[in-house]
Motif scaffolding. Structure first.
Motif, mmCIF file in Angstrom:
data_model
loop_
_atom_site.group_PDB
_atom_site.id
_atom_site.type_symbol
_atom_site.label_atom_id
_atom_site.label_comp_id
_atom_site.label_asym_id
_atom_site.label_seq_id
_atom_site.Cartn_x
_atom_site.Cartn_y
_atom_site.Cartn_z
ATOM 1 N N ARG A 187 0.830 -1.205 0.000
ATOM 2 C CA ARG A 187 0.000 0.000 0.000
ATOM 3 C C ARG A 187 0.866 1.256 0.000
ATOM 4 O O ARG A 187 0.544 2.244 -0.668
ATOM 5 C CB ARG A 187 -0.927 -0.005 1.215
ATOM 6 C CG ARG A 187 -1.958 1.107 1.204
ATOM 7 C CD ARG A 187 -2.978 0.907 0.116
ATOM 8 N NE ARG A 187 -3.882 2.048 0.007
ATOM 9 C CZ ARG A 187 -4.882 2.113 -0.864
ATOM 10 N NH1 ARG A 187 -5.108 1.095 -1.688
ATOM 11 N NH2 ARG A 187 -5.657 3.170 -0.929
ATOM 12 N N SER A 202 -10.083 3.958 8.191
ATOM 13 C CA SER A 202 -8.788 3.764 8.840
ATOM 14 C C SER A 202 -7.758 4.552 8.046
ATOM 15 O O SER A 202 -7.201 4.058 7.063
ATOM 16 C CB SER A 202 -8.404 2.284 8.892
ATOM 17 O OG SER A 202 -7.130 2.128 9.498
ATOM 18 N N GLU A 235 -4.251 3.018 7.703
ATOM 19 C CA GLU A 235 -4.268 1.800 6.889
ATOM 20 C C GLU A 235 -4.456 2.141 5.419
ATOM 21 O O GLU A 235 -3.832 1.538 4.541
ATOM 22 C CB GLU A 235 -5.389 0.875 7.350
ATOM 23 C CG GLU A 235 -5.433 -0.449 6.597
ATOM 24 C CD GLU A 235 -6.502 -1.384 7.125
ATOM 25 O OE1 GLU A 235 -6.586 -2.528 6.642
ATOM 26 O OE2 GLU A 235 -7.267 -0.977 8.035
ATOM 27 N N LEU A 236 -5.303 3.122 5.134
ATOM 28 C CA LEU A 236 -5.556 3.547 3.761
ATOM 29 C C LEU A 236 -4.280 4.018 3.078
ATOM 30 O O LEU A 236 -4.085 3.792 1.872
ATOM 31 C CB LEU A 236 -6.602 4.668 3.752
ATOM 32 C CG LEU A 236 -7.056 5.187 2.387
ATOM 33 C CD1 LEU A 236 -7.747 4.083 1.587
ATOM 34 C CD2 LEU A 236 -7.979 6.386 2.561
ATOM 35 N N GLN A 282 0.024 -0.889 8.169
ATOM 36 C CA GLN A 282 0.584 -2.187 7.801
ATOM 37 C C GLN A 282 2.039 -2.306 8.256
ATOM 38 O O GLN A 282 2.470 -3.361 8.745
ATOM 39 C CB GLN A 282 0.484 -2.388 6.293
ATOM 40 C CG GLN A 282 -0.940 -2.523 5.761
ATOM 41 C CD GLN A 282 -1.604 -1.202 5.445
ATOM 42 O OE1 GLN A 282 -1.355 -0.205 6.105
ATOM 43 N NE2 GLN A 282 -2.434 -1.193 4.417
ATOM 44 N N GLN A 310 -1.688 -9.372 10.213
ATOM 45 C CA GLN A 310 -2.592 -8.520 9.472
ATOM 46 C C GLN A 310 -4.020 -9.036 9.626
ATOM 47 O O GLN A 310 -4.280 -10.226 9.464
ATOM 48 C CB GLN A 310 -2.208 -8.502 7.988
ATOM 49 C CG GLN A 310 -0.862 -7.836 7.705
ATOM 50 C CD GLN A 310 -0.891 -6.339 7.951
ATOM 51 O OE1 GLN A 310 -1.850 -5.659 7.603
ATOM 52 N NE2 GLN A 310 0.168 -5.818 8.554
ATOM 53 N N GLN A 311 -4.922 -8.132 9.951
ATOM 54 C CA GLN A 311 -6.318 -8.521 10.133
ATOM 55 C C GLN A 311 -7.073 -8.432 8.810
ATOM 56 O O GLN A 311 -6.747 -7.615 7.946
ATOM 57 C CB GLN A 311 -6.989 -7.615 11.174
ATOM 58 C CG GLN A 311 -6.372 -7.725 12.555
ATOM 59 C CD GLN A 311 -7.067 -6.811 13.556
ATOM 60 O OE1 GLN A 311 -7.849 -5.956 13.188
ATOM 61 N NE2 GLN A 311 -6.757 -7.020 14.831
ATOM 62 N N PRO A 347 -9.970 -7.431 6.226
ATOM 63 C CA PRO A 347 -10.764 -6.203 6.111
ATOM 64 C C PRO A 347 -12.140 -6.371 6.732
ATOM 65 O O PRO A 347 -12.763 -7.424 6.618
ATOM 66 C CB PRO A 347 -10.863 -5.993 4.593
ATOM 67 C CG PRO A 347 -9.726 -6.759 4.011
ATOM 68 C CD PRO A 347 -9.521 -7.935 4.915
ATOM 69 N N LEU A 359 -14.765 -4.713 -4.302
ATOM 70 C CA LEU A 359 -15.443 -4.760 -3.008
ATOM 71 C C LEU A 359 -16.545 -5.814 -2.982
ATOM 72 O O LEU A 359 -16.784 -6.449 -1.954
ATOM 73 C CB LEU A 359 -16.019 -3.374 -2.670
ATOM 74 C CG LEU A 359 -14.974 -2.298 -2.343
ATOM 75 C CD1 LEU A 359 -15.625 -0.927 -2.274
ATOM 76 C CD2 LEU A 359 -14.267 -2.622 -1.030
ATOM 77 N N LEU A 384 -14.818 -8.989 -2.422
ATOM 78 C CA LEU A 384 -14.303 -9.073 -1.055
ATOM 79 C C LEU A 384 -15.404 -9.320 -0.026
ATOM 80 O O LEU A 384 -15.275 -10.163 0.871
ATOM 81 C CB LEU A 384 -13.544 -7.788 -0.718
ATOM 82 C CG LEU A 384 -12.853 -7.720 0.644
ATOM 83 C CD1 LEU A 384 -11.783 -8.803 0.766
ATOM 84 C CD2 LEU A 384 -12.226 -6.334 0.843
#
Length: 262
Positions: free
Chosen positions: A95, A151, A154-155, A160, A170-171, A173, A228, A231
């Motif tokens: 990211r 977040s 995180e974005l 991370q 890492q969790q 999403p 999305l 996901l």
């Protein structure tokens, strides 16, 4: 005897944290410059400043810059590209790398953008000028708030790296719709649209930028939504049926639009 480097060593995790922090700071500088670049405030070069060239050349250069940014921003966000990038960049830095290259593309745009100073509209009343100026800043405020509601770190890749530094797994999403996300699915994009279009003095160059970035925003949102749905599945499909994509619309209008696209 050659020893393989441990990707989870203290040195590797520290290097990743420094890298992601640097990428984040570059992003902050870039987004602050973007505000000045669009609004014509503080920064040494903005949309309407710089030496003038023939308008066909200026328009061509500007369109290519928007396309270059759009392609980079869209392609790098796709899952297939992330899989390819994983062979060269650790997952925790993916990211940050995306954020860094996006910042560099914007910096290139700042540098090479050609002004087109023909006036498209000029708002004269003081109250209207003040209103559009307030809308401009509210747009950027919405951009910032939209990132904080989910977040922010995180974005933009910093969380991370921090998790990797701490050896925290890492969790997965989590699907959430806080506050403005109950009004539109992409308040971040809505904020950008407001900021790009709200100006008391619209020049041809500013209009080209606003139109080009608007087209990109809706194209990018389309591809993002496909990811999305993959996901989050049915839960995101229901969200699409209940909440409009970028522009606030009544639920009845959202449902009608969904039926038209089915």
């Amino acid at each position: 005897m050659n020893r393989k480097k441990d990707p989870n060593s203290l040195a590797a995790r520290a290097a990743a944290l420094v890298y992601s922090t640097s990428c984040y700071l570059i992003f902050l500088c870039t987004i602050l410059y973007l505000i000045g670049f669009v609004g014509g405030v503080v920064v040494p070069k903005h949309l309407d400043s710089g030496p003038l060239v023939d308008w066909p050349l200026a328009a061509t250069v500007n369109c290519l810059l928007i396309i270059l940014f759009s392609v980079q921003h869209t392609v790098m966000a796709r899952k297939s590209f992330k899989h390819w990038l994983a062979a060269f960049v650790p997952a925790a830095a993916e990211r940050s790398t995306y954020v860094l290259l996006s910042s560099l593309m914007l910096t290139l745009m700042f540098w090479l953008w050609q002004p087109l100073t023909l006036t498209v509209w000029q708002v004269e009343p003081t109250w209207a000028t003040a209103l559009l100026t307030v809308l401009f800043w509210l747009g950027w405020g919405l951009v910032a708030l939209a990132t904080l509601l989910i977040s922010h770190f995180e974005l933009f890749g910093l969380k991370q790296a921090i998790d990797r530094w701490r050896n925290t797994p890492q969790q997965a999403p989590v699907f959430r719709t806080p506050w403005f996300y109950k009004v539109v699915r992409h308040p971040l994009y809505l904020g950008f649209l407001i900021a790009f279009w709200a100006t008391p003095h619209m020049t041809a160059g500013h209009l080209l930028f606003a139109v080009g970035m608007t087209i990109y925003i809706f194209i990018g949102a389309y591809f993002e939504e496909k990811d999305l749905v993959v996901l989050f599945g049915e839960r995101y499909r229901r969200y699409q049926q209940e909440v409009s994509m970028v522009l606030p619309l009544p639920k009845s209008s959202v449902a009608a639009q969904r039926k038209e696209h089915e």
